[in-house]
Write a protein that holds these residues in place. Structure first.
Motif, PDB file in Angstrom:
ATOM      1  N   PHE A 111      47.494  47.519  35.135  1.00  0.00           N
ATOM      2  CA  PHE A 111      46.268  46.906  35.674  1.00  0.00           C
ATOM      3  C   PHE A 111      46.185  47.039  37.190  1.00  0.00           C
ATOM      4  O   PHE A 111      45.503  46.270  37.856  1.00  0.00           O
ATOM      5  CB  PHE A 111      46.147  45.431  35.253  1.00  0.00           C
ATOM      6  N   ARG A 112      46.866  48.047  37.728  1.00  0.00           N
ATOM      7  CA  ARG A 112      46.879  48.273  39.174  1.00  0.00           C
ATOM      8  C   ARG A 112      46.467  49.701  39.533  1.00  0.00           C
ATOM      9  O   ARG A 112      45.904  49.938  40.584  1.00  0.00           O
ATOM     10  CB  ARG A 112      48.291  47.977  39.686  1.00  0.00           C
ATOM     11  N   GLY A 145      40.078  43.275  39.977  1.00  0.00           N
ATOM     12  CA  GLY A 145      40.052  42.855  38.591  1.00  0.00           C
ATOM     13  C   GLY A 145      40.792  41.569  38.290  1.00  0.00           C
ATOM     14  O   GLY A 145      40.556  40.953  37.251  1.00  0.00           O
ATOM     15  N   TYR A 146      41.669  41.114  39.228  1.00  0.00           N
ATOM     16  CA  TYR A 146      42.556  40.011  38.866  1.00  0.00           C
ATOM     17  C   TYR A 146      42.788  38.976  39.963  1.00  0.00           C
ATOM     18  O   TYR A 146      43.674  38.143  39.840  1.00  0.00           O
ATOM     19  CB  TYR A 146      43.892  40.587  38.371  1.00  0.00           C
ATOM     20  N   TYR A 148      42.258  35.612  41.545  1.00  0.00           N
ATOM     21  CA  TYR A 148      41.799  34.307  41.052  1.00  0.00           C
ATOM     22  C   TYR A 148      41.064  33.570  42.174  1.00  0.00           C
ATOM     23  O   TYR A 148      41.650  33.200  43.176  1.00  0.00           O
ATOM     24  CB  TYR A 148      42.997  33.481  40.581  1.00  0.00           C
ATOM     25  N   GLY A 161      39.914  35.771  37.816  1.00  0.00           N
ATOM     26  CA  GLY A 161      41.288  36.231  37.677  1.00  0.00           C
ATOM     27  C   GLY A 161      41.526  37.121  36.474  1.00  0.00           C
ATOM     28  O   GLY A 161      42.644  37.572  36.253  1.00  0.00           O
ATOM     29  N   ASN A 162      40.472  37.419  35.732  1.00  0.00           N
ATOM     30  CA  ASN A 162      40.625  38.229  34.530  1.00  0.00           C
ATOM     31  C   ASN A 162      39.493  39.242  34.371  1.00  0.00           C
ATOM     32  O   ASN A 162      39.194  39.665  33.263  1.00  0.00           O
ATOM     33  CB  ASN A 162      40.657  37.309  33.309  1.00  0.00           C
ATOM     34  N   ARG A 163      38.854  39.642  35.468  1.00  0.00           N
ATOM     35  CA  ARG A 163      37.688  40.532  35.373  1.00  0.00           C
ATOM     36  C   ARG A 163      38.009  41.873  34.726  1.00  0.00           C
ATOM     37  O   ARG A 163      37.196  42.420  33.979  1.00  0.00           O
ATOM     38  CB  ARG A 163      37.070  40.769  36.752  1.00  0.00           C
ATOM     39  N   GLY A 164      39.182  42.424  35.006  1.00  0.00           N
ATOM     40  CA  GLY A 164      39.528  43.728  34.438  1.00  0.00           C
ATOM     41  C   GLY A 164      39.539  43.716  32.916  1.00  0.00           C
ATOM     42  O   GLY A 164      39.003  44.619  32.267  1.00  0.00           O
TER      43      GLY A 164
END
Length: 192
Positions: A111-112, A145-146, A148, A161-164
């Motif tokens: 996720f990076r 994407g993350y 918060y 904090g959880n857009r991705g």
């Protein structure tokens, strides 16, 4: 480069027509938007719906991968990373109304880093050899994407904090609504 002899393929989605191309027995649609703009003032917010376009939209080249550290994407002729990255790549044996299994690939990279346009993740061979529709997603990574922001930025940032992962869910909704037009079965989708 595209020439007059290119075998273009047209498909009608809920958002209007897309122009892809046929290569080695597979119809390919690249850089297909599955959500609205998430850049600038919409950064860190939930992705909105795709805005319908007029005419025919080209889906001939990879879309932007998410912003990330340099040299982490490996797509051929892939543009540089950008905020507005919510796009799909689709490979299908044919846009013929057949209900093929759909394989949805969400790239690695913790996720990076990464993108759905990496040459090593091209879905053409899977589509051609196994008569399936392959879809690869780009989604927000890293801070975009993350990060918060729920407690400090206001109601419109709730869930930031959880857009991705939310982007991936939006992509799956787009697939459910449109994949039949690409010869896929919206009731037979596997995430891998």
């Amino acid at each position: 480069s595209w020439t007059a002899s290119t075998d273009y393929q047209l498909v009608e989605t809920r958002y209007r027509k897309l122009r892809g191309y046929r290569e080695n027995g597979v119809n390919i649609f690249k850089g297909v938007p599955y959500a609205g703009d998430v850049s600038g003032t919409k950064r860190f917010q939930k992705a909105g719906p795709v805005k319908p376009w007029s005419g025919v939209r080209d889906a001939l080249q990879l879309g932007f991968p998410s912003i990330q550290p340099p040299n982490q994407t490996y797509g051929i002729n892939e543009p540089g990373p950008a905020e507005d990255c919510l796009v799909l790549n689709i490979w299908t044996p044919a846009n013929d109304g057949k209900k093929r299994p759909v394989m949805v690939y969400n790239h690695g990279g913790g996720f990076r880093t990464g993108s759905g346009g990496s040459a090593s993740q091209d879905g053409a061979n899977l589509a051609r050899m196994y008569d399936v529709v392959v879809v690869a997603t780009n989604h927000r990574l890293g801070l975009l994407g993350y990060l918060y922001l729920d407690e400090i930025a206001g109601e419109e940032y709730k869930g930031s904090g959880n857009r991705g992962v939310q982007d991936i869910a939006v992509a799956l909704e787009w697939i459910k609504e449109n994949i039949e037009q690409f010869g896929g079965d919206p009731q037979n989708v596997m995430i891998f």
